[in-house]
Motif scaffolding. Structure first.
Motif, mmCIF file in Angstrom:
data_model
loop_
_atom_site.group_PDB
_atom_site.id
_atom_site.type_symbol
_atom_site.label_atom_id
_atom_site.label_comp_id
_atom_site.label_asym_id
_atom_site.label_seq_id
_atom_site.Cartn_x
_atom_site.Cartn_y
_atom_site.Cartn_z
ATOM 1 N N PHE A 142 0.833 -1.198 0.000
ATOM 2 C CA PHE A 142 0.000 0.000 0.000
ATOM 3 C C PHE A 142 0.869 1.250 0.000
ATOM 4 N N LYS A 144 -0.224 5.176 1.067
ATOM 5 C CA LYS A 144 -1.329 5.996 1.552
ATOM 6 C C LYS A 144 -0.827 7.408 1.867
ATOM 7 N N THR A 158 -7.129 8.252 9.847
ATOM 8 C CA THR A 158 -6.841 6.867 9.448
ATOM 9 C C THR A 158 -5.926 6.821 8.226
ATOM 10 N N VAL A 160 -4.459 3.370 7.423
ATOM 11 C CA VAL A 160 -4.949 2.050 7.005
ATOM 12 C C VAL A 160 -6.067 1.655 7.956
ATOM 13 N N ASP A 164 -9.084 -3.417 6.746
ATOM 14 C CA ASP A 164 -8.125 -3.865 5.731
ATOM 15 C C ASP A 164 -7.063 -4.798 6.292
ATOM 16 N N VAL A 165 -7.090 -5.017 7.612
ATOM 17 C CA VAL A 165 -6.074 -5.851 8.264
ATOM 18 C C VAL A 165 -6.807 -6.962 9.012
ATOM 19 N N VAL A 171 0.205 -4.631 9.877
ATOM 20 C CA VAL A 171 0.730 -3.564 9.023
ATOM 21 C C VAL A 171 2.237 -3.471 9.243
ATOM 22 N N ASP A 197 -0.744 2.174 15.780
ATOM 23 C CA ASP A 197 -1.886 1.336 15.438
ATOM 24 C C ASP A 197 -3.089 1.708 16.307
ATOM 25 N N GLY A 243 -5.488 -1.434 12.190
ATOM 26 C CA GLY A 243 -5.008 -0.459 11.228
ATOM 27 C C GLY A 243 -4.074 0.537 11.877
ATOM 28 N N ILE A 267 0.678 -5.200 4.045
ATOM 29 C CA ILE A 267 -0.139 -5.906 5.040
ATOM 30 C C ILE A 267 0.088 -7.393 4.820
#
Length: 268
Positions: A142, A144, A158, A160, A164-165, A171, A197, A243, A267
């Motif tokens: 990723f 971002k 945010t 991630v 998405d995890v 991550v 996180d 995330g 990830i």
């Protein structure tokens, strides 16, 4: 070998060297030089003979692979099996896509419009398995980019999302770039901006000291004032199934141009 019946007036064709590696007979279908061709005469291996280009033309064939010989409608793909010279309805590794049916198959033959051949490099199921294996080994990459404003510095942004995890995935951050995008230094009661996180007891990955958040400054992961924690330095990753966000430890209401942050990672 497969001979075909053409539904057009025959052409003189082109004189080409037979590079198929085998002798061909008159009206035999071959794939050679990136083209679908019909031999217009018997031609010995490596000899020069007549061939017609078939792309864009309608042909009929009755040499079909057993069990792979059903076409219920028009516009269905037709494949050619080089080892036997037969035609098939099944995408199989090393077959060639050579056309699309004109209509449903009737009797023992199929009629199709010829296209330039495309080799089937991998079956869909095999390709999906390869993609899944690569993803498992290397993770999902990723890049971002988010913006944290000084006025809302204590509100996490945010990078991630948790969604998405999943499962035991984490991550992993491999690179960070930070830009103070304007003429105002970050000032206020806050002392540090962190990337961490979303766990209840959050694990920090990267810390950005207030002193370095000066006007029009660009920071990288090894810049002064950027501190990398163990999840980044040791490659251990952050908390599983969580995330990551960027947020400050206190307010920066006095001033501060927007902080534009790009995070690169994967990830897994």
């Amino acid at each position: 070998m497969a001979t075909i019946y053409t539904e057009y007036e025959s052409e003189n064709g082109t004189r080409l060297q037979n590079m198929t590696g085998a002798a061909v007979i008159e009206n035999q279908f071959v794939v050679m030089g990136g083209k679908c061709l019909k031999a217009t005469e018997a031609i010995a291996p490596f000899a020069v003979g007549g061939f017609e280009k078939l792309a864009g033309k309608k042909v009929q064939a009755d040499a079909l692979v057993t069990g792979e010989d059903a076409w219920a409608t028009g516009e269905l793909p037709v494949y050619w099996k080089p080892s036997t010279g037969e035609f098939s309805n099944k995408a199989t590794i090393d077959y060639y896509l050579v056309g699309y049916t004109k209509e449903a198959k009737t009797g023992a033959s199929v009629t199709f419009n010829v296209v330039d051949p495309v080799i089937v490099a991998s079956e869909v199921a095999t390709l999906q398995g390869i993609v899944e294996e690569i993803t498992e080994l290397s993770g999902r990459a990723f890049v971002k980019t988010v913006t944290l404003t000084s006025a809302l510095a204590t509100t996490p942004v945010t990078i991630v999302a948790d969604a998405d995890v999943t499962g035991t995935n984490k991550v992993y951050i491999t690179d960070v770039m930070v830009r103070v995008n304007g003429a105002e230094n970050w000032a206020g009661s806050g002392t540090v901006v962190t990337i961490k996180d979303t766990n209840g007891e959050a694990v920090t990955a990267v810390s950005l000291a207030k002193a370095q958040l000066a006007a029009n400054t660009t920071l990288f992961k090894h810049s002064t004032g950027v501190t990398l924690a163990s999840p980044v330095l040791l490659g251990t990753g952050l908390t599983a199934a969580k995330g990551i966000v960027i947020v400050a430890d206190g307010t920066f209401e006095t001033s501060g141009s927007d902080l534009v942050v790009t995070v690169v990672g994967y990830i897994k």
